[in-house]
Scaffold this motif. Structure first.
Motif, PDB file in Angstrom:
ATOM      1  N   SER A 186      -0.775  22.127   9.425  1.00 12.28           N
ATOM      2  CA  SER A 186      -1.153  22.272   8.019  1.00 12.28           C
ATOM      3  C   SER A 186      -0.144  21.514   7.175  1.00 12.28           C
ATOM      4  N   LEU A 187      -0.622  20.805   6.157  1.00 17.34           N
ATOM      5  CA  LEU A 187       0.221  19.890   5.387  1.00 17.34           C
ATOM      6  C   LEU A 187       0.429  20.404   3.968  1.00 17.34           C
ATOM      7  N   PRO A 188       1.679  20.305   3.467  1.00 13.55           N
ATOM      8  CA  PRO A 188       1.969  20.846   2.134  1.00 13.55           C
ATOM      9  C   PRO A 188       1.702  19.879   0.986  1.00 13.55           C
ATOM     10  N   LEU A 189       1.346  18.598   1.268  1.00 13.49           N
ATOM     11  CA  LEU A 189       1.208  17.606   0.202  1.00 13.49           C
ATOM     12  C   LEU A 189       0.164  16.568   0.582  1.00 13.49           C
ATOM     13  N   HIS A 190      -0.623  16.145  -0.418  1.00 13.40           N
ATOM     14  CA  HIS A 190      -1.533  15.012  -0.266  1.00 13.40           C
ATOM     15  C   HIS A 190      -1.040  13.853  -1.133  1.00 13.40           C
ATOM     16  N   VAL A 191      -1.259  12.626  -0.655  1.00  8.57           N
ATOM     17  CA  VAL A 191      -0.828  11.419  -1.363  1.00  8.57           C
ATOM     18  C   VAL A 191      -2.016  10.479  -1.505  1.00  8.57           C
ATOM     19  N   ILE A 192      -2.276  10.032  -2.741  1.00 11.85           N
ATOM     20  CA  ILE A 192      -3.305   9.022  -3.029  1.00 11.85           C
ATOM     21  C   ILE A 192      -2.598   7.712  -3.347  1.00 11.85           C
ATOM     22  N   VAL A 193      -3.111   6.593  -2.844  1.00 17.13           N
ATOM     23  CA  VAL A 193      -2.588   5.263  -3.165  1.00 17.13           C
ATOM     24  C   VAL A 193      -3.704   4.475  -3.841  1.00 17.13           C
ATOM     25  N   ASP A 194      -3.452   4.016  -5.089  1.00 17.19           N
ATOM     26  CA  ASP A 194      -4.454   3.196  -5.771  1.00 17.19           C
ATOM     27  C   ASP A 194      -3.745   2.203  -6.676  1.00 17.19           C
ATOM     28  N   GLY A 195      -4.523   1.304  -7.314  1.00 20.37           N
ATOM     29  CA  GLY A 195      -3.913   0.342  -8.222  1.00 20.37           C
ATOM     30  C   GLY A 195      -4.671  -0.952  -8.323  1.00 20.37           C
ATOM     31  N   ASP A 196      -4.044  -1.952  -8.974  1.00 19.54           N
ATOM     32  CA  ASP A 196      -4.724  -3.201  -9.311  1.00 19.54           C
ATOM     33  C   ASP A 196      -4.474  -4.318  -8.311  1.00 19.54           C
ATOM     34  N   ASP A 197      -3.694  -4.090  -7.267  1.00 22.28           N
ATOM     35  CA  ASP A 197      -3.401  -5.119  -6.267  1.00 22.28           C
ATOM     36  C   ASP A 197      -3.923  -4.603  -4.925  1.00 22.28           C
ATOM     37  N   ALA A 198      -5.098  -5.086  -4.533  1.00 19.04           N
ATOM     38  CA  ALA A 198      -5.765  -4.548  -3.348  1.00 19.04           C
ATOM     39  C   ALA A 198      -4.921  -4.710  -2.087  1.00 19.04           C
ATOM     40  N   ILE A 199      -4.265  -5.873  -1.951  1.00 20.48           N
ATOM     41  CA  ILE A 199      -3.468  -6.109  -0.745  1.00 20.48           C
ATOM     42  C   ILE A 199      -2.283  -5.142  -0.698  1.00 20.48           C
TER      43      ILE A 199
END
Length: 657
Positions: free
Chosen positions: A378-391
Motif C-alpha cells: 500500500s502506497l502513501p503518496l501518488h505523483v502526477i507528471v504533466d506539462g508543456d514539454d512532452a519529451i
C-alpha cells in the motif's frame, strides 16, 4: 583513521550485594573480540574487573581515559554487572515518568555512603566526553539497562528464563541532589532545564533489555556462564562485517537474544546529533540498509515493522523484498545484483517475517543480509507528471516510475491518497503540493534530449536530465515517507488514542507549570494557537497514558515543511503523565524563511504507542523545503492475534500571526 578508546567493566564479586558469575567472562570475551578486530595502533583499552571497578575508578575511566578521544574518534563504554533502580529526587520528577532513576552498580556500591551510578550521572560523564566531538557508544549487559540487572534466583540450565543480572532497588538513605556528581546537578538543574530543556549528550546507547526486564546469563551453555546479550553481541559483530551500522548490530543481536532468553529485548537509543545509521566502531567491526537475519527456528526477519511503515499483507497485496549479500553496495561500479527475493509474511511493531521465494538460493542462517523494498503493498503518496514539454514529461515519468517504492506515478488524482504534481513548464519543473501550490525550493531545470542534436550535446543533455530526475525521485521518496508517517495508523486498534496529547499554555521559559493547568481546547483533533503581537505562542507538551498497560511512546512533530522530529521517546506507565522536553515550554512559530506574507504554519503532533519497544529515531526526517528552523525541533516469537499491539494519536496544530 579514527581511534577507538574503550573502557570495559565486568563485575562478578560485589562487596555489598549478591555475586554474579558471567560478567568477567563476558568482558574478557569483548576485550579479545576488540583486540582481534581493531588494529593495535588505533585501539586504546582500559579494563576494570571485580575489585578494580569501584565507583571512583569508573568515573576516572571516563574523565582520564575516554576523555582522550577527540573529534572523529570513538569512545566505547561496555558494562557487565548489576543494575538497579532508585527513587528519583523530587527536583527531577518531570524527567522521569516512572519516578525512578536507573542505575548501574560499581563493585563498592552501597558500602557506607558509596552510591550506585545513576543514569543522570552517566549522562554527565558522557556529555563531558562527547563535547570534544567524539562519538560516544555505551553498551550495558545489565537489568533495567533500557534506561541504564542480572537476576540470580533461577539456576535451571535448560530454561530460557536463565539467570537475571539484577539486584534490588537501593534501600538505604534516599539520595538528595547533593549526593550526585556536581556535573550532573549542573546539567539537570531545574532552572537550566526550564530555560533550555533537558540535556541531550550526543551518544549511542545499546542496552541488553528494556526498562522493566532482566538481562539473562546462563549457567552451563556455554561454560563458564555468559550473558545472553554479550554472547549475541560477539556473534553479531563477527557475522555483520565492517559495513554494519549500529541499527544493523542491534537488529542482529535482538534475533539471537530472542532465541536464548525470555522477556529480554535489547534496544538502541540515540540522542543528540548521533545516528544509528553510522558504522559500528567507525567500520572497524562492521550504508543504512534493512537487515535480514534468521532466528533459531529458521524464520527470516526484516528490520522494519508496523511503526516504521511496513504494511500488513492483505489479499492480493504483497510487499516484496530483494535480498543482497552484505557489502554488495560498498564497492561502487556496476549495480549490485540480488541473490534472492522474499515477500513480507507477518508484521510486528519493530520487525517483519519473510517468506523466501521458491527460486531463492539457500541463505546461510549464520550470516546477516541486506534487504531492500522493491514494492510496497500500500502506497502513501501518488505523483502526477504533466506539462508543456512532452519529451521531458515522458522522461521524468519513466524515471520516477523506475524508482517508485514510497509513491506511485498515476495519471490522475484519486480520493483516498495524497497526490502531488510534478509540473513541467518553460524548461523547468517544480512540485506542486496537494493543494496545487508550488513547493518552495523544489524547482529544477529539465533538459530534454533532442534526438537531432550531435552525440556530445545529446550526452550532456542526458546527464543533466538524469540529475534532475534523481532530484525529483529523492523529493518524491521523501514526501512519500512523510505522508506515510503522518497518515499511518492501525485499523481498529484499541491503542489508537490511548495516549492523549495536550498543549498547555505557558509563558516564555516558564518554570514550575502546575500539572493540573488546563490545556488548550482541541476541536475535531486540532488546536488553534495565535501570536501575541510579534511573540509566538509558548506551550508545554503533556502526554497522558490512559491505557491499562505500560506503553512505549514516541511523540513526533511533522511540520508543513515536510520534516519530522522526535520530541519524546520513553515508557509511560499505565495511567501516568509524561512531558516532552522534561516539561520545559517551547514556542511554535512560523519560520522566518517563509517570509512575512505567510501568516500561518501547521504542525501534526503524532504519538506512536506500543506494548513493545521500537526505534523512534528512525521516524526522523530533515525538512524538505528548507533547513529546520522551528523551535520544536515485539517480544514474543508468535505474532499478536489482533492489531492492538500498537496505536497512534494525532493532534493538528494551526499557528497564526
Amino acid at each position: 583513521m579514527p581511534r577507538i578508546h574503550a573502557l570495559l567493566v565486568g563485575i562478578n564479586e560485589y562487596t555489598a550485594v549478591g555475586a554474579l558469575h558471567g560478567c568477567v567472562a563476558d568482558i574478557t570475551a569483548v576485550e579479545a573480540l576488540l583486540r582481534a578486530r581493531i588494529p593495535a595502533d588505533t585501539l586504546e583499552m582500559k579494563v576494570l574487573r571485580d575489585a578494580e571497578a569501584t565507583r571512583a575508578a569508573i568515573i576516572d575511566g571516563f574523565r582520564t581515559h575516554l576523555a582522550r578521544a577527540t573529534a572523529d574518534d570513538v569512545a566505547l563504554f561496555y558494562f557487565c554487572g548489576h543494575g538497579s533502580e532508585e527513587k528519583c529526587p523530587p527536583e527531577w520528577l518531570l524527567l522521569e515518568p516512572s519516578g525512578r532513576n536507573q542505575t548501574i552498580l560499581p563493585v563498592d556500591a552501597r558500602v557506607g555512603e558509596t552510591f550506585d551510578l545513576a543514569d543522570k550521572e552517566m549522562s554527565a560523564l558522557i556529555h563531558d566526553v562527547a563535547k570534544s566531538g567524539a562519538q560516544v557508544v555505551t553498551l550495558f549487559d545489565s537489568c533495567h539497562s533500557g534506561g541504564v540487572t542480572r537476576n540470580i534466583d533461577d539456576d535451571d540450565e535448560d530454561s530460557r528464563a536463565g539467570v537475571a543480572r539484577m539486584t534490588a532497588a537501593t534501600k538505604g538513605r534516599a539520595r538528595t541532589l547533593a549526593d550526585y556528581l556536581e556535573l550532573a546537578r549542573e546539567m539537570y538543574d531545574p532552572a537550566r532545564i526550564a530555560d533550555s530543556g533537558p540535556p541531550e549528550p550526543s551518544h549511542i546507547a545499546i542496552a541488553a533489555c528494556q526498562h522493566d526486564e532482566t538481562a539473562k546469563e546462563f549457567p552451563k551453555h556455554p561454560t563458564p556462564r555468559r550473558g545472553a546479550f554479550t554472547l549475541a553481541f560477539e556473534e553479531a559483530v563477527k557475522a555483520l562485517g565492517p559495513s554494519a551500522t549500529y541499527t544493523d548490530l542491534v537488529t542482529a543481536i535482538r534475533t539471537k537474544v530472542r532465541d536464548r532468553a525470555e522477556d529480554q529485548l535489547p534496544n538502541l537509543s540515540v540522542t543528540g546529533s548521533a545516528s544509528g545509521s553510522t558504522l559500528f566502531l567507525a567500520g572497524h567491526a562492521g550504508r543504512r540498509d534493512l537487515t535480514i537475519t534468521a532466528d533459531a527456528k529458521g524464520v527470516w526477519w526484516l528490520s522494519m515493522g508496523a511503526v516504521d511503515g511496513m504494511p500488513t499483507p492483505s489479499a492480493g497485496q504483497l510487499t516484496e523484498i530483494a535480498i543482497y549479500e552484505r557489502g554488495a553496495f560498498d564497492a561502487g561500479g556496476a549495480a549490485a545484483q540480488p541473490i534472492g527475493q522474499a515477500t513480507v509474511d507477518q508484521v510486528l511493531e519493530d520487525r517483519a517475517s519473510l517468506r523466501l521465494a521458491a527460486s531463492a538460493a539457500p541463505l546461510d542462517s549464520a550470516k546477516s543480509y541486506i534487504g531492500t523494498i522493491t514494492r510496497l503493498s500500500s502506497l502513501p503518496l501518488h505523483v502526477i507528471v504533466d506539462g508543456d514539454d512532452a519529451i521531458a514529461v515522458v522522461t521524468l515519468r519513466e524515471a520516477l516510475g523506475r524508482s517508485a517504492v514510497w509513491y506511485a506515478v498515476v495519471e490522475s488524482a484519486g480520493p483516498a491518497v495524497p497526490t502531488v504534481t510534478v509540473r513541467v513548464a518553460n524548461g523547468s519543473a517544480t512540485i506542486l503540493d496537494v493543494a496545487g501550490m508550488p513547493m518552495q525550493n523544489l524547482a529544477f531545470k529539465v533538459h530534454a534530449v533532442d534526438a537531432t542534436a550531435d552525440a556530445a550535446a545529446r550526452d550532456q543533455a542526458a546527464r543533466a536530465m538524469t540529475a534532475s530526475a534523481n532530484a525529483f525521485v529523492d523529493a518524491c521518496t521523501h514526501l512519500g515517507t512523510w505522508f506515510g508517517t503522518r497518515d499511518r495508523t492501525p485499523l481498529a486498534s484499541t491503542l489508537n488514542g490511548a495516549v492523549t496529547i495536550e498543549l498547555v499554555p505557558a509563558a516564555a521559559k516558564e518554570a514550575g507549570i502546575p500539572v493540573d493547568r488546563p490545556a488548550h481546547l482541541a476541536t475535531d483533533g486540532a488546536v488553534a494557537l495565535k501570536y501575541s503581537g510579534a511573540e509566538p505562542p509558548w506551550v508545554q507538551f503533556r502526554l497522558r497514558n490512559t491505557a491499562a498497560v505500560r506503553l512505549y511512546v514516541a511523540l513526533v512533530n511533522l511540520t508543513d515543511s515536510y520534516g519530522c522530529s522526535v520530541m519524546f521517546e520513553d515508557w509511560i506507565p499505565a495511567g501516568a503523565t509524561a512531558f516532552a522536553y522534561a516539561g520545559a515550554p517551547k514556542r511554535l512559530r512560523i519560520p522566518d524563511w517563509r517570509g512575512p506574507a505567510v501568516s500561518s504554519a501547521t504542525d501534526w503532533l503524532k504519538v506512536f504507542a506500543s506494548k513493545g519497544q521500537f526505534a523512534g529515531a528512525q521516524l526522523k526526517l530533515a525538512s524538505l523545503l528548507a533547513p529546520a528552523t522551528r523551535e520544536v525541533d515485539e517480544e514474543d516469537d508468535e505474532p499478536p492475534t489482533d492489531s492492538s499491539f500498537w496505536g497512534t494519536t494525532t493532534l493538528r496544530v494551526e499557528t497564526r500571526r
